[in-house]
Design an enzyme around this catalytic site. Sequence first.
Site, PDB file in Angstrom:
ATOM      1  N   HIS A  31      43.072  81.870  70.998  1.00  0.00           N
ATOM      2  CA  HIS A  31      41.799  82.439  71.472  1.00  0.00           C
ATOM      3  C   HIS A  31      40.623  81.489  71.187  1.00  0.00           C
ATOM      4  O   HIS A  31      39.482  81.945  71.051  1.00  0.00           O
ATOM      5  CB  HIS A  31      41.560  83.830  70.876  1.00  0.00           C
ATOM      6  CG  HIS A  31      42.525  84.849  71.419  1.00  0.00           C
ATOM      7  ND1 HIS A  31      42.214  85.675  72.478  1.00  0.00           N
ATOM      8  CD2 HIS A  31      43.802  85.142  71.085  1.00  0.00           C
ATOM      9  CE1 HIS A  31      43.254  86.456  72.737  1.00  0.00           C
ATOM     10  NE2 HIS A  31      44.233  86.145  71.910  1.00  0.00           N
ATOM     11  N   THR A  32      40.922  80.227  71.070  1.00  0.00           N
ATOM     12  CA  THR A  32      39.864  79.224  70.896  1.00  0.00           C
ATOM     13  C   THR A  32      39.523  78.571  72.230  1.00  0.00           C
ATOM     14  O   THR A  32      38.432  78.049  72.392  1.00  0.00           O
ATOM     15  CB  THR A  32      40.326  78.120  69.928  1.00  0.00           C
ATOM     16  OG1 THR A  32      41.665  77.749  70.290  1.00  0.00           O
ATOM     17  CG2 THR A  32      40.317  78.589  68.488  1.00  0.00           C
ATOM     18  N   GLY A 114      55.225  88.542  79.925  1.00  0.00           N
ATOM     19  CA  GLY A 114      54.594  89.384  78.901  1.00  0.00           C
ATOM     20  C   GLY A 114      55.006  89.034  77.488  1.00  0.00           C
ATOM     21  O   GLY A 114      55.006  89.885  76.599  1.00  0.00           O
ATOM     22  N   GLY A 116      53.841  86.041  75.830  1.00  0.00           N
ATOM     23  CA  GLY A 116      52.952  85.050  75.230  1.00  0.00           C
ATOM     24  C   GLY A 116      53.470  83.643  75.435  1.00  0.00           C
ATOM     25  O   GLY A 116      53.103  82.728  74.704  1.00  0.00           O
ATOM     26  N   LEU A 117      54.344  83.458  76.429  1.00  0.00           N
ATOM     27  CA  LEU A 117      54.900  82.123  76.683  1.00  0.00           C
ATOM     28  C   LEU A 117      54.420  81.571  78.016  1.00  0.00           C
ATOM     29  O   LEU A 117      54.998  80.639  78.568  1.00  0.00           O
ATOM     30  CB  LEU A 117      56.434  82.165  76.626  1.00  0.00           C
ATOM     31  CG  LEU A 117      56.986  82.602  75.274  1.00  0.00           C
ATOM     32  CD1 LEU A 117      58.501  82.764  75.333  1.00  0.00           C
ATOM     33  CD2 LEU A 117      56.611  81.612  74.180  1.00  0.00           C
ATOM     34  N   SER A 118      53.370  82.225  78.539  1.00  0.00           N
ATOM     35  CA  SER A 118      52.654  81.666  79.659  1.00  0.00           C
ATOM     36  C   SER A 118      53.445  81.627  80.960  1.00  0.00           C
ATOM     37  O   SER A 118      53.443  80.632  81.681  1.00  0.00           O
ATOM     38  CB  SER A 118      52.215  80.271  79.204  1.00  0.00           C
ATOM     39  OG  SER A 118      51.526  79.623  80.127  1.00  0.00           O
ATOM     40  N   SER A 120      52.705  83.315  83.603  1.00  0.00           N
ATOM     41  CA  SER A 120      51.829  83.285  84.790  1.00  0.00           C
ATOM     42  C   SER A 120      51.281  81.886  85.043  1.00  0.00           C
ATOM     43  O   SER A 120      51.217  81.465  86.193  1.00  0.00           O
ATOM     44  CB  SER A 120      50.727  84.349  84.756  1.00  0.00           C
ATOM     45  OG  SER A 120      50.061  84.375  83.566  1.00  0.00           O
ATOM     46  N   GLU A 152      43.853  82.795  88.137  1.00  0.00           N
ATOM     47  CA  GLU A 152      43.931  83.845  87.114  1.00  0.00           C
ATOM     48  C   GLU A 152      42.617  84.649  87.072  1.00  0.00           C
ATOM     49  O   GLU A 152      42.631  85.880  87.026  1.00  0.00           O
ATOM     50  CB  GLU A 152      44.193  83.160  85.770  1.00  0.00           C
ATOM     51  CG  GLU A 152      44.757  84.020  84.703  1.00  0.00           C
ATOM     52  CD  GLU A 152      46.249  84.279  84.847  1.00  0.00           C
ATOM     53  OE1 GLU A 152      46.612  85.457  84.754  1.00  0.00           O
ATOM     54  OE2 GLU A 152      47.025  83.334  85.046  1.00  0.00           O
ATOM     55  N   ASP A 164      46.872  77.418  78.820  1.00  0.00           N
ATOM     56  CA  ASP A 164      48.223  77.593  79.366  1.00  0.00           C
ATOM     57  C   ASP A 164      48.448  76.689  80.570  1.00  0.00           C
ATOM     58  O   ASP A 164      49.495  76.065  80.718  1.00  0.00           O
ATOM     59  CB  ASP A 164      48.432  79.057  79.798  1.00  0.00           C
ATOM     60  CG  ASP A 164      48.253  80.007  78.647  1.00  0.00           C
ATOM     61  OD1 ASP A 164      48.170  79.532  77.493  1.00  0.00           O
ATOM     62  OD2 ASP A 164      48.176  81.217  78.888  1.00  0.00           O
TER      63      ASP A 164
HETATM   64  C1  GLA Z   1      46.513  83.588  76.799  1.00  0.00           C
HETATM   65  C2  GLA Z   1      45.469  82.894  77.665  1.00  0.00           C
HETATM   66  C3  GLA Z   1      45.054  81.548  77.058  1.00  0.00           C
HETATM   67  C4  GLA Z   1      44.652  81.697  75.601  1.00  0.00           C
HETATM   68  C5  GLA Z   1      45.703  82.506  74.830  1.00  0.00           C
HETATM   69  C6  GLA Z   1      45.267  82.821  73.433  1.00  0.00           C
HETATM   70  O1  GLA Z   1      47.692  82.865  76.779  1.00  0.00           O
HETATM   71  O2  GLA Z   1      45.970  82.671  78.966  1.00  0.00           O
HETATM   72  O3  GLA Z   1      44.001  81.006  77.815  1.00  0.00           O
HETATM   73  O4  GLA Z   1      43.380  82.259  75.465  1.00  0.00           O
HETATM   74  O5  GLA Z   1      46.007  83.729  75.476  1.00  0.00           O
HETATM   75  O6  GLA Z   1      45.137  81.676  72.679  1.00  0.00           O
END
Ligand code: GLA
Length: 356
Positions: A31-32, A114, A116-118, A120, A152, A164
């Site tokens: 979240h940075t 869903g 957290g492995l990106s 999308s 997105e 991501d």
């Molecule tokens: C998701 C978002 C990213 C990032 C992370 C958290 O993956 O797509 O842009 O903010 O959450 O670090």
Amino acid sequence: MNSQTLFKSHFQYPPTSSAKAHGRVNLIGEHTDYNNGFVLPTLIEQNIEVSMSLRDDSKIKGISSEFGENSVDMESSTDGSWLDFVRGASYYIQNEGCKINGLDLAVTSSVPAGSGLSSSAAFEIALLRAICHLTSLDLKPSKIAEIGQLIEHQYIGTQCGIMDQMASACAEFGQALYLDCQNLNTETIPIFSDHTFMVIHSGSTRKLSEGKYNERKKETELASEILNVSSLRNATKDNLELIKDGIIQKRARHVITENERVQKATQYLKEDNALKFGNVMNESHQSMDDDYEISSPELNHVVNVSRRAGALGARLTGAGFGGCVVLLLPSAKNDEIKENILKNCPHSYWVTNIKH
Ligand code: GLA
């Protein structure tokens, strides 16, 4: 089945263009990115593959191994289906001067959605690579990443940062991608040679567009306004007491300290100091649990069990609210630690290892 085979069996003719893009795991820096800060992701082996051909009419006809069959008109508005990604990609590529009427496409994926492995971003990058190939358009990887982020924002409704898409478009296997999200400068750093990052799914999934993510983003924007800085990248811990609202202060503290942790972790990676890298991973998880409040009982359980089993560091990875944990462990203890986690976290499953 790969996307070409799926395409041929569904449309009864071969595709003109195919491309793939990998998912990512973020080692530290959560979240940075939307606060113009720093992140340290790397690629995972799981990927999304897209095969496609142009159509003469304005239809998008898609078949996905995960989401099934769907058909929409290119000109109609977004409907929440997976073809919104395709609408978005076509729109932005047309902005680059390449006309696309309609598309037939087939998608196969090994990136769990869903988690957290990106998944999308991997879909966006694979789509954009395939469309660029189809239209002979030559775009820089960072430009492709920026278009992915726009899809997105405008077509999916998540106000995500750039991590991501940049990871999926620019990272290399076995190398961490240090990314400055303010100017998109990158540096690749080799992963530890005798330690491994392991990715374990906690067993609970999340939906990124459910609102919590956008809520966190707004809270950090508010924090920057109060601190009178253009983004939290430019804020320091010393000013935190200027934020009177306890929640907003906690959110800001997470982002400010997480940026510091990315700097430290990057240094430790360069120095081959896995022990210290593990410690900052643990601090990062604590901050996400206490200050950013994006962990869950399932994620905390996997993190705690991992540490007890001998991991040097363990933290949730990605947006949070469910999904995966990334841990750092001595490669020699891989099997022992994995077995211990899977036994003590009955809903969890192993996703992948990241090695040198
Ligand atoms: C998701 C978002 C990213 C990032 C992370 C958290 O993956 O797509 O842009 O903010 O959450 O670090």
